[in-house]
Design an enzyme around this catalytic site. Structure first.
Site, PDB file in Angstrom:
ATOM      1  N   TYR A  10       0.830  -1.221   0.000  1.00 40.45           N
ATOM      2  CA  TYR A  10       0.000   0.000   0.000  1.00 40.45           C
ATOM      3  C   TYR A  10       0.856   1.259   0.000  1.00 40.45           C
ATOM      4  O   TYR A  10       0.692   2.147  -0.841  1.00 40.45           O
ATOM      5  CB  TYR A  10      -0.958  -0.013   1.208  1.00 40.45           C
ATOM      6  CG  TYR A  10      -2.100  -0.956   0.946  1.00 40.45           C
ATOM      7  CD1 TYR A  10      -3.224  -0.522   0.262  1.00 40.45           C
ATOM      8  CD2 TYR A  10      -2.018  -2.290   1.324  1.00 40.45           C
ATOM      9  CE1 TYR A  10      -4.253  -1.405  -0.030  1.00 40.45           C
ATOM     10  CE2 TYR A  10      -3.037  -3.176   1.042  1.00 40.45           C
ATOM     11  CZ  TYR A  10      -4.157  -2.723   0.369  1.00 40.45           C
ATOM     12  OH  TYR A  10      -5.166  -3.587   0.057  1.00 40.45           O
ATOM     13  N   ASN A 213      -1.549   6.427  16.067  1.00 38.10           N
ATOM     14  CA  ASN A 213      -2.486   5.335  15.802  1.00 38.10           C
ATOM     15  C   ASN A 213      -3.194   4.859  17.066  1.00 38.10           C
ATOM     16  O   ASN A 213      -4.371   4.507  17.023  1.00 38.10           O
ATOM     17  CB  ASN A 213      -1.761   4.169  15.114  1.00 38.10           C
ATOM     18  CG  ASN A 213      -1.680   4.396  13.609  1.00 38.10           C
ATOM     19  OD1 ASN A 213      -2.267   5.342  13.089  1.00 38.10           O
ATOM     20  ND2 ASN A 213      -0.958   3.556  12.911  1.00 38.10           N
ATOM     21  N   ASN A 224     -17.530   4.674  20.166  1.00 38.74           N
ATOM     22  CA  ASN A 224     -18.405   3.495  20.130  1.00 38.74           C
ATOM     23  C   ASN A 224     -19.068   3.244  21.483  1.00 38.74           C
ATOM     24  O   ASN A 224     -20.254   2.913  21.545  1.00 38.74           O
ATOM     25  CB  ASN A 224     -17.611   2.252  19.706  1.00 38.74           C
ATOM     26  CG  ASN A 224     -17.214   2.317  18.248  1.00 38.74           C
ATOM     27  OD1 ASN A 224     -17.748   3.127  17.484  1.00 38.74           O
ATOM     28  ND2 ASN A 224     -16.277   1.485  17.850  1.00 38.74           N
ATOM     29  N   TYR A 256      -5.524  19.331  27.403  1.00 38.88           N
ATOM     30  CA  TYR A 256      -5.538  18.044  28.109  1.00 38.88           C
ATOM     31  C   TYR A 256      -4.621  16.996  27.450  1.00 38.88           C
ATOM     32  O   TYR A 256      -4.739  15.814  27.765  1.00 38.88           O
ATOM     33  CB  TYR A 256      -6.952  17.427  28.168  1.00 38.88           C
ATOM     34  CG  TYR A 256      -7.961  18.210  28.966  1.00 38.88           C
ATOM     35  CD1 TYR A 256      -7.703  18.584  30.281  1.00 38.88           C
ATOM     36  CD2 TYR A 256      -9.196  18.559  28.414  1.00 38.88           C
ATOM     37  CE1 TYR A 256      -8.638  19.300  31.011  1.00 38.88           C
ATOM     38  CE2 TYR A 256     -10.138  19.272  29.143  1.00 38.88           C
ATOM     39  CZ  TYR A 256      -9.847  19.635  30.446  1.00 38.88           C
ATOM     40  OH  TYR A 256     -10.766  20.337  31.158  1.00 38.88           O
ATOM     41  N   CYS A 267     -15.389  17.916  39.191  1.00 38.80           N
ATOM     42  CA  CYS A 267     -16.207  17.544  38.023  1.00 38.80           C
ATOM     43  C   CYS A 267     -15.751  16.277  37.312  1.00 38.80           C
ATOM     44  O   CYS A 267     -16.528  15.339  37.149  1.00 38.80           O
ATOM     45  CB  CYS A 267     -16.242  18.696  37.023  1.00 38.80           C
ATOM     46  SG  CYS A 267     -17.101  20.114  37.691  1.00 38.80           S
ATOM     47  N   LYS A 323      -6.041  22.591  40.655  1.00 37.81           N
ATOM     48  CA  LYS A 323      -5.274  23.233  39.587  1.00 37.81           C
ATOM     49  C   LYS A 323      -4.930  24.651  40.015  1.00 37.81           C
ATOM     50  O   LYS A 323      -5.454  25.142  41.018  1.00 37.81           O
ATOM     51  CB  LYS A 323      -6.015  23.205  38.243  1.00 37.81           C
ATOM     52  CG  LYS A 323      -7.326  23.936  38.201  1.00 37.81           C
ATOM     53  CD  LYS A 323      -7.887  23.879  36.786  1.00 37.81           C
ATOM     54  CE  LYS A 323      -9.227  24.562  36.709  1.00 37.81           C
ATOM     55  NZ  LYS A 323      -9.812  24.530  35.386  1.00 37.81           N
TER      56      LYS A 323
HETATM   57  N1  LIG Z   1      -1.173   0.517   4.902  1.00 41.41           N
HETATM   58  C1  LIG Z   1      -1.258   1.669   5.482  1.00 41.41           C
HETATM   59  O1  LIG Z   1      -2.300   2.327   5.493  1.00 41.41           O
HETATM   60  C2  LIG Z   1      -0.062   2.247   6.143  1.00 41.41           C
HETATM   61  C3  LIG Z   1      -0.035   3.619   6.454  1.00 41.41           C
HETATM   62  C4  LIG Z   1       1.077   4.160   7.053  1.00 41.41           C
HETATM   63  C5  LIG Z   1       2.166   3.354   7.377  1.00 41.41           C
HETATM   64  N2  LIG Z   1       2.113   2.025   7.097  1.00 41.41           N
HETATM   65  C6  LIG Z   1       3.299   1.222   7.435  1.00 41.41           C
HETATM   66  O2  LIG Z   1       4.075   1.102   6.249  1.00 41.41           O
HETATM   67  C7  LIG Z   1       4.679  -0.203   6.170  1.00 41.41           C
HETATM   68  C8  LIG Z   1       4.198  -0.900   4.920  1.00 41.41           C
HETATM   69  O3  LIG Z   1       2.801  -1.067   4.998  1.00 41.41           O
HETATM   70  P1  LIG Z   1       1.962  -1.641   3.774  1.00 41.41           P
HETATM   71  O4  LIG Z   1       0.541  -1.583   4.181  1.00 41.41           O
HETATM   72  O5  LIG Z   1       2.410  -0.969   2.529  1.00 41.41           O
HETATM   73  O6  LIG Z   1       2.473  -3.180   3.768  1.00 41.41           O
HETATM   74  P2  LIG Z   1       2.212  -4.287   2.669  1.00 41.41           P
HETATM   75  O7  LIG Z   1       2.219  -5.575   3.380  1.00 41.41           O
HETATM   76  O8  LIG Z   1       1.043  -3.927   1.828  1.00 41.41           O
HETATM   77  O9  LIG Z   1       3.495  -4.178   1.740  1.00 41.41           O
HETATM   78  C9  LIG Z   1       4.780  -4.549   2.151  1.00 41.41           C
HETATM   79  C10 LIG Z   1       5.547  -5.008   0.909  1.00 41.41           C
HETATM   80  O10 LIG Z   1       6.907  -5.235   1.284  1.00 41.41           O
HETATM   81  C11 LIG Z   1       7.340  -6.333   0.509  1.00 41.41           C
HETATM   82  N3  LIG Z   1       8.592  -6.870   1.081  1.00 41.41           N
HETATM   83  C12 LIG Z   1       8.762  -7.634   2.168  1.00 41.41           C
HETATM   84  N4  LIG Z   1      10.070  -7.895   2.366  1.00 41.41           N
HETATM   85  C13 LIG Z   1      10.746  -7.250   1.399  1.00 41.41           C
HETATM   86  C14 LIG Z   1      12.120  -7.091   1.084  1.00 41.41           C
HETATM   87  N5  LIG Z   1      13.073  -7.652   1.820  1.00 41.41           N
HETATM   88  N6  LIG Z   1      12.466  -6.342   0.021  1.00 41.41           N
HETATM   89  C15 LIG Z   1      11.514  -5.748  -0.730  1.00 41.41           C
HETATM   90  N7  LIG Z   1      10.180  -5.856  -0.474  1.00 41.41           N
HETATM   91  C16 LIG Z   1       9.822  -6.582   0.576  1.00 41.41           C
HETATM   92  C17 LIG Z   1       6.173  -7.289   0.531  1.00 41.41           C
HETATM   93  O11 LIG Z   1       6.254  -8.244  -0.486  1.00 41.41           O
HETATM   94  C18 LIG Z   1       5.032  -6.300   0.313  1.00 41.41           C
HETATM   95  O12 LIG Z   1       4.771  -6.110  -1.070  1.00 41.41           O
HETATM   96  C19 LIG Z   1       4.278  -0.904   7.462  1.00 41.41           C
HETATM   97  O13 LIG Z   1       5.270  -0.665   8.430  1.00 41.41           O
HETATM   98  C20 LIG Z   1       3.004  -0.205   7.872  1.00 41.41           C
HETATM   99  O14 LIG Z   1       2.781  -0.289   9.260  1.00 41.41           O
HETATM  100  C21 LIG Z   1       1.035   1.468   6.473  1.00 41.41           C
END
Ligand SMILES: NC(=O)c1ccc[n+]([C@@H]2O[C@H](COP(=O)([O-])OP(=O)(O)OC[C@H]3O[C@@H](n4cnc5c(N)ncnc54)[C@H](O)[C@@H]3O)[C@@H](O)[C@H]2O)c1
Length: 434
Positions: A10, A213, A224, A256, A267, A323
């Site tokens: 992603y 997060n 909720n 806060y 309160c 306070k």
């Molecule tokens: N998905 C989100 O909305 C989002 C937002 C912000 C941050 N993040 C963070 O970003 C990071 C990636 O998230 P994502 O959702 O894109 O993960 P993902 O699982 O969709 O993609 C990770 C990719 O890395 C590849 N990969 C693994 N080992 C590898 C290597 N040695 N060399 C090259 N490629 C390799 C995998 O094949 C995969 O395609 C994570 O740490 C996640 O927490 C994700």
């Protein structure tokens, strides 16, 4: 700029398309051959609004390619952005194997590269990972950190579903690095991104995403639980929360959100108790609401243990009311702390210029008479005397009067519960949670 992206999920897929759209030439690297093939056909590896056109247009312009040859990708580019996955292990720990593997690959490639290289950690990683990656790259490449390469922590804030828009409009671009040259390069790389640029220390840059997060998760669960209670009472929870969100002074604001001491007063504890009891009466589980008071008790214990750690019997307290700017002592966590210390045999002196024992009345007087009945013998309006009579001094009000007490009385130990504005840290000073 020529940029390589490690990990085409992603984050990596959105980055490759958006960086190319901003004029850069970008090479993707992944361990999954299918993802390499998709990118090389001008197709995204994910389903996401606007990504197909963006990626395809820039692929046609020759700005996007993809390979499994990590070495060539590093040799051909000046920046590598690490976007590989960082999943949870079964026990909840972060699995950083893909990150370390990528660092090894970059280090391996740098053996053969003369030019300076920048590695950006875009994946979400815990504090300390930037340092470890530097060690791995250094060991593999034989080059020194900040000699042959630099490492930058630059967390990604996008959300799936609106990832392209989020990429171009993040709340802030955070950079944590120990290399000025790398920092300047990244400002240049992100030209066209609509966000303030904030350079901070490496650990903060690594940690911010976890704090963000966790807070987002807390917001969801809080809303909720409110909704569940509303439904039982036939109250429109959405209309209620719309109103809640209109308060940008206290509800959706920095207010806060500064680490410090427990909340108290007449309160917050009372209303929270009533709210969670109402949920209980409806047989509703409300673990978030239920845990708030426990967390508050924990913060009181935190302050107590800092005092106990000092092994000193004479304690000064600067600020007793719940306070600053009031004489309201009801449910003041400082009163509780004082009461607790008195019960353990400590000798206490208190300074609070707003509290005049002879003028206290009503429930305020009743409260203090119950908890510290001989307050008049402990309280003084002479700040210097209170400090001189004490060994450990607790500061619980954020007022200018206390901003240099630690420097004026270097032989006393100060425990600050409120982070007094402009106070200068010294060896005889500690904050409750900073
Ligand atoms: N998905 C989100 O909305 C989002 C937002 C912000 C941050 N993040 C963070 O970003 C990071 C990636 O998230 P994502 O959702 O894109 O993960 P993902 O699982 O969709 O993609 C990770 C990719 O890395 C590849 N990969 C693994 N080992 C590898 C290597 N040695 N060399 C090259 N490629 C390799 C995998 O094949 C995969 O395609 C994570 O740490 C996640 O927490 C994700």
């Amino acid at each position: 700029m020529n940029i390589s992206i490690f990990g085409l999920g992603y984050v990596g897929c959105v980055s490759i398309a958006c960086l190319a759209e901003n004029g850069h030439t970008v090479t993707g690297v992944d361990v999954v051959a299918q993802k390499i093939d998709l990118i090389n056909q001008g197709k995204p590896t994910i389903i996401e609004k606007d990504i197909d056109v963006l990626l395809n247009t820039n692929w046609k312009k020759g700005r996007i390619s993809s390979t499994q040859d990590f070495k060539q990708a590093v040799l051909d580019t000046e920046i590598s952005i690490i976007c590989v996955g960082t999943p949870s292990d079964v026990n909840g720990h972060l699995n950083l194997n893909a990150i370390y593997e990528t660092a090894e690959q970059i280090g391996e490639a740098l053996k053969e590269k003369d030019e300076f290289h920048i590695a950006i950690i875009r994946s979400t990683v815990l504090p300390g990972t930037n340092k470890k990656i530097g060690e791995i790259i250094s060991e593999r490449s034989g080059k020194k950190r900040n000699g042959g390469f630099a490492i930058v922590s630059n967390p990604e804030f996008l959300r799936e579903g609106s990832a392209v828009n989020d990429y171009y409009n993040p709340p802030v671009t955070v950079i944590g690095t120990d290399n000025e040259k790398a920092s300047k390069k990244i400002v240049e790389m992100y030209k066209g991104i609509n966000a303030p640029f904030k350079e901070t220390n490496i650990e903060i840059a690594e940690f911010i995403k976890y704090v963000n997060n966790s807070f987002h998760a807390l917001k969801v669960s809080f809303a909720n639980e409110v909704g569940n209670i509303c439904k039982k009472m036939n109250i429109d929870s959405h209309e209620l929360m719309d109103l809640f969100c209109m308060d940008t002074q206290l509800n959706l604001s920095p207010y806060y959100l500064k680490p410090g001491f427990a909340f108290g007063g007449s309160c917050l504890p009372k209303d929270l108790k009533a709210f969670k009891t109402m949920a209980h009466d409806f047989y509703l589980e409300s673990p978030v609401l239920n845990s708030i008071l426990d967390s508050n008790e924990n913060q009181k214990n935190q302050a107590l243990s800092l005092v106990l750690n000092q092994n000193k019997k004479k304690i000064g307290i600067l600020g007793l009311s719940f306070k600053k700017g009031t004489d309201d002592l009801r449910y003041s966590p400082v009163v509780e702390l004082a009461e607790n210390l008195l019960g353990k045999g400590f000798s206490i002196s208190i300074y609070d210029k707003n509290v005049n024992v002879s003028k206290l009345s009503g429930t305020n007087k009743a409260y203090i008479d119950k908890h510290i009945p001989h307050l008049s013998e402990l309280i003084s309006d002479d700040l210097e005397k209170v400090i001189n009579d004490s060994e450990t001094i607790i500061i619980s009000h954020n007022v200018p009067e206390f901003k240099d007490v630690n420097l004026r009385f270097p032989d006393k130990h100060f425990i600050d519960l409120v982070k007094v504005k402009d106070i200068k840290p010294s060896s005889n000073y500690e904050g409750i949670c900073w």
